[in-house]
Motif scaffolding. Structure first.
Motif, PDB file in Angstrom:
ATOM      1  N   THR A 420     -40.285  66.500  24.059  1.00 49.26           N
ATOM      2  CA  THR A 420     -39.215  65.957  23.252  1.00 49.26           C
ATOM      3  C   THR A 420     -39.028  66.954  22.027  1.00 49.26           C
ATOM      4  O   THR A 420     -39.947  67.070  21.422  1.00 49.26           O
ATOM      5  CB  THR A 420     -39.474  64.669  22.966  1.00 49.26           C
ATOM      6  OG1 THR A 420     -39.774  63.852  23.674  1.00 49.26           O
ATOM      7  CG2 THR A 420     -38.202  64.257  22.165  1.00 49.26           C
ATOM      8  N   VAL A 422     -37.685  67.826  18.450  1.00 45.02           N
ATOM      9  CA  VAL A 422     -37.404  66.827  17.328  1.00 45.02           C
ATOM     10  C   VAL A 422     -37.187  67.836  15.998  1.00 45.02           C
ATOM     11  O   VAL A 422     -37.788  68.740  15.861  1.00 45.02           O
ATOM     12  CB  VAL A 422     -38.441  65.789  16.616  1.00 45.02           C
ATOM     13  CG1 VAL A 422     -38.842  64.806  18.002  1.00 45.02           C
ATOM     14  CG2 VAL A 422     -39.812  66.335  16.343  1.00 45.02           C
ATOM     15  N   ASP A 423     -36.574  67.244  15.039  1.00 50.23           N
ATOM     16  CA  ASP A 423     -36.190  68.194  13.956  1.00 50.23           C
ATOM     17  C   ASP A 423     -36.445  67.470  12.574  1.00 50.23           C
ATOM     18  O   ASP A 423     -36.184  67.896  11.387  1.00 50.23           O
ATOM     19  CB  ASP A 423     -34.746  68.635  13.886  1.00 50.23           C
ATOM     20  CG  ASP A 423     -34.482  69.642  15.164  1.00 50.23           C
ATOM     21  OD1 ASP A 423     -35.260  70.485  15.064  1.00 50.23           O
ATOM     22  OD2 ASP A 423     -33.579  69.381  15.889  1.00 50.23           O
ATOM     23  N   THR A 424     -36.671  66.036  12.610  1.00 47.51           N
ATOM     24  CA  THR A 424     -37.225  65.375  11.331  1.00 47.51           C
ATOM     25  C   THR A 424     -38.360  64.836  11.625  1.00 47.51           C
ATOM     26  O   THR A 424     -38.948  64.653  12.812  1.00 47.51           O
ATOM     27  CB  THR A 424     -36.095  64.162  11.161  1.00 47.51           C
ATOM     28  OG1 THR A 424     -36.313  63.136  11.974  1.00 47.51           O
ATOM     29  CG2 THR A 424     -34.867  64.744  11.292  1.00 47.51           C
ATOM     30  N   GLU A 426     -39.634  61.867  10.736  1.00 46.78           N
ATOM     31  CA  GLU A 426     -39.599  60.433  11.193  1.00 46.78           C
ATOM     32  C   GLU A 426     -39.332  60.527  12.531  1.00 46.78           C
ATOM     33  O   GLU A 426     -40.263  59.629  13.168  1.00 46.78           O
ATOM     34  CB  GLU A 426     -38.060  59.933  10.527  1.00 46.78           C
ATOM     35  CG  GLU A 426     -38.256  59.475   9.055  1.00 46.78           C
ATOM     36  CD  GLU A 426     -38.130  60.570   8.049  1.00 46.78           C
ATOM     37  OE1 GLU A 426     -37.548  61.800   8.625  1.00 46.78           O
ATOM     38  OE2 GLU A 426     -38.793  60.647   7.067  1.00 46.78           O
ATOM     39  N   GLU A 427     -38.496  61.283  13.153  1.00 43.81           N
ATOM     40  CA  GLU A 427     -38.428  61.342  14.605  1.00 43.81           C
ATOM     41  C   GLU A 427     -39.817  61.700  15.098  1.00 43.81           C
ATOM     42  O   GLU A 427     -40.172  61.228  16.229  1.00 43.81           O
ATOM     43  CB  GLU A 427     -37.267  62.381  14.797  1.00 43.81           C
ATOM     44  CG  GLU A 427     -36.347  62.174  16.061  1.00 43.81           C
ATOM     45  CD  GLU A 427     -35.495  62.998  16.411  1.00 43.81           C
ATOM     46  OE1 GLU A 427     -35.191  63.192  17.456  1.00 43.81           O
ATOM     47  OE2 GLU A 427     -35.303  63.844  15.351  1.00 43.81           O
ATOM     48  N   GLU A 430     -42.005  58.951  15.256  1.00 40.01           N
ATOM     49  CA  GLU A 430     -41.679  57.866  16.368  1.00 40.01           C
ATOM     50  C   GLU A 430     -41.936  58.335  17.611  1.00 40.01           C
ATOM     51  O   GLU A 430     -42.320  57.579  18.527  1.00 40.01           O
ATOM     52  CB  GLU A 430     -40.132  57.704  16.017  1.00 40.01           C
ATOM     53  CG  GLU A 430     -39.605  56.249  16.239  1.00 40.01           C
ATOM     54  CD  GLU A 430     -39.224  56.232  17.847  1.00 40.01           C
ATOM     55  OE1 GLU A 430     -39.523  55.208  18.366  1.00 40.01           O
ATOM     56  OE2 GLU A 430     -38.753  57.158  18.622  1.00 40.01           O
ATOM     57  N   VAL A 431     -41.369  59.354  17.904  1.00 45.91           N
ATOM     58  CA  VAL A 431     -41.901  60.144  19.389  1.00 45.91           C
ATOM     59  C   VAL A 431     -43.107  59.964  19.796  1.00 45.91           C
ATOM     60  O   VAL A 431     -43.646  59.367  20.974  1.00 45.91           O
ATOM     61  CB  VAL A 431     -41.316  61.419  19.556  1.00 45.91           C
ATOM     62  CG1 VAL A 431     -41.819  61.974  21.045  1.00 45.91           C
ATOM     63  CG2 VAL A 431     -39.574  61.404  19.506  1.00 45.91           C
ATOM     64  N   LYS A 435     -43.228  57.208  22.325  1.00 48.03           N
ATOM     65  CA  LYS A 435     -42.876  57.774  23.686  1.00 48.03           C
ATOM     66  C   LYS A 435     -43.862  58.391  24.168  1.00 48.03           C
ATOM     67  O   LYS A 435     -44.174  58.814  25.418  1.00 48.03           O
ATOM     68  CB  LYS A 435     -41.606  58.633  23.487  1.00 48.03           C
ATOM     69  CG  LYS A 435     -41.023  59.538  24.726  1.00 48.03           C
ATOM     70  CD  LYS A 435     -39.926  60.252  24.541  1.00 48.03           C
ATOM     71  CE  LYS A 435     -39.348  61.160  25.757  1.00 48.03           C
ATOM     72  NZ  LYS A 435     -38.511  62.236  25.613  1.00 48.03           N
TER      73      LYS A 435
END
Length: 492
Positions: A420, A422-424, A426-427, A430-431, A435
């Motif tokens: 995955t 991601v660029d933040t 938080e993300e 979260e991942v 996930k």
RNA sequence: CGGGAAGUAGCGCAGGCCGGUAGCGCAUCUGGUUUGGGACCAGGGGGUCGCAGGUUCGAAUCCUGUCUUCCCGACCA
């Protein structure tokens, strides 16, 4: 259901343990952290070993064997390497036991048999090997040296897990010496490719090729290349490493050679290894709640034939036909077993061979004999079909190829779905939390950031992928500029 | 190495508080009937209760130590 296994959703760790133990791969032993590899598991290892060994030989390497023990003074010569392993070394201090005068029948370490110099049980063999290479290398004409050894090594792990991390394990370690930096780097990369080729094409397990960050690098290496695989629970597993050692070991062991211009220089080195840990990867990547799923190319058994008797008179007929089949399969190079054990009924056998992950099952009863057919069942999908007994070896051969491809495709799809971008921050969190899998993110290149991310999320940089393209971005954590994405994941 | 749990027949477990010499299911053995998804009936065998000490007339049971395994954490080129 005496062999029921825990489901993945219920308890992933227990599921893994159940597969290894009940699938007959290994057993616990009386020695802390050490396992017994059982015949079924060892046959699997032999199949892996034979394939790898051929690949090593095809790339010009030969096997040799170096001692299990390394004198402490040699071990400590390459400082970084020694420090890296110091905390997990087993050490031999004495060479004799004697009867315990205070306890009948008991033995004690003879205090008078203390070794002058302690012997380290090898956690890896660079030290003893480079100490030897010193004697073998004088000129560029002696180079390259391309040696591999199949051996056991010991690393005193605090927390062990069958195959994934045991105190003693089996592996191969390649140790090469070269006249130039370029040649050594090429060797390092070549062996990484060999590993990726083996793991993907024989074990049906897709990998990411990459370079380790400084924190994760082998102690004593200039660069550590690796192949990383993804398990079904979303955790990554390092499946193999190949190290460019620079001149570190040559300097530590004073290994110099005269080049063509008659100038003295230190030798360039590599080392590379894969271990029985790969079996753990195989189990966790492919298997399901019914048991193991073996990739046909390395499966200890590729085909099992289960007879289904009906009345006294059917037995000799079915047995006769089965014997013909076994002969035909063997002639075609297929690893086959005919299970005519009368203690267990067909249903029991079906479950048992599913637990063991045999790729193809053939059931054969009176009905089949009459129709000139057999029932084929493939382990990976559970799919059954009735096929003609004519041309059965060709049919099964093709089916084995199909299964090999299918389980690779399945693992590849899972892996690709679990990378995955991601660029933040938080993300990112979260991942990793929900996930799981690999997270592709920008990183500022510092060890401090890597360390902080590890503390906060338990995820480490698995590798900087070799195929990644340069891309301007900002570090996921610090916001500092970054030139490329790296792969993070929680790992085994 | 820290925290938690477990160890009783080959496997899975009960018994343990309340001490009195060990039981259930599966597996195994014998005989028979069976066999297209984990067979059934009848009979039999198998355990120094992880190991070592201690308390007791007596320990699977209570106490101490130790070993092995599992889970979580720290550690892990």
């Amino acid at each position: 259901m005496s062999k029921a296994i825990t489901s993945r959703s219920e308890d992933y760790s227990q599921w893994y343990n159940d597969l290894v133990i009940k699938g007959g791969l290994a057993d616990y032993s009386a020695v802390r952290g050490c396992m017994v590899i059982k015949p079924y598991g060892f046959t699997l290892w032999e199949n892996m070993r034979d394939a790898l060994d051929k690949m090593f030989k095809d790339t010009g390497h030969t096997n040799a064997y170096f001692p299990l023990f390394v004198p402490k003074s040699l071990f400590e010569a390459e400082e970084k390497n020694a420090e890296g392993f110091a905390k997990e070394c087993a050490v031999v201090t004495h060479y004799r036991l004697k009867s315990d005068p205070d306890k009948k029948g008991a033995l004690m370490v003879d205090p008078e048999a203390k070794l002058e110099e302690e012997l380290v049980v090898r956690p890896t063999s660079e030290a003893i090997i480079w100490n030897t290479y010193k004697n073998w290398i004088q000129s560029y004409r002696d180079l390259p040296i391309l040696i591999n050894q199949w051996a056991n090594v010991v690393r005193w792990e605090m927390r062990t897990r069958l195959f994934l991390r045991t105190a003693e394990f089996l592996w191969q370690e390649g140790h090469t010496a070269h006249a130039t930096k370029e040649e050594a780097i090429a060797e390092t990369r070549q062996m990484l490719d060999v590993y990726a080729d083996f793991v993907e094409n024989w074990m049906a397990l897709p990998v990411v090729k990459g370079v380790k960050s400084e924190n994760e690098r082998f102690a004593g290496a200039e660069d550590t290349y690796c192949i990383e695989a993804l398990m079904q629970d979303g955790k990554a597993l390092q499946a193999g490493t190949s190290h460019f050692l620079g001149q570190n070991f040559a300097k530590a062991f004073d290994v110099k050679f005269s080049d063509k211009e008659n100038k003295l220089d230190y030798v360039w080195a590599t080392s590379w290894g894969v271990s029985t840990r790969l079996i753990g990867a195989l189990v966790m990547a492919h298997s399901d709640d019914k048991g193991l799923i073996m990739p046909p190319r390395i499966a200890p058994l590729q085909v099992v034939i289960v007879p289904i008797y009906k009345g006294e008179e059917s037995k000799p007929v079915i047995d006769g036909k089965a014997a013909e089949l076994v002969k035909a399969f063997k002639a075609a190079g297929i690893r086959v077993k005919f299970d005519d054990n009368d203690n267990n009924r067909p249903g029991w056998k079906f479950a048992e061979y599913e637990l063991k992950g045999v790729p193809v099952r053939i059931a054969m009863g009176a009905r089949d004999i009459e129709n000139g057919t057999v029932e084929l069942a493939r382990r990976d999908t559970g799919e059954k079909s009735v096929v003609s007994i004519d041309g059965i070896t060709e049919h099964v051969n093709q089916l084995l190829l199909d299964i090999q491809q299918a389980i690779y495709d399945k693992a590849l799809q899972f892996r690709n779905e679990h990378i995955t971008k991601v660029d933040t921050w938080e993300e990112f969190q979260e991942v990793l939390k929900n996930k799981t899998g690999f997270v592709s993110a920008h990183w500022d290149g510092t060890g401090e950031t890597e360390q902080k991310i590890k503390e906060l999320t338990k995820a480490t940089i698995r590798c900087i992928p070799l195929d990644s393209t340069e891309e301007e971005g900002k570090c996921i954590f610090s916001g500092k500029p970054s030139k490329q994405r790296v792969l993070f994941a929680q790992a085994y």
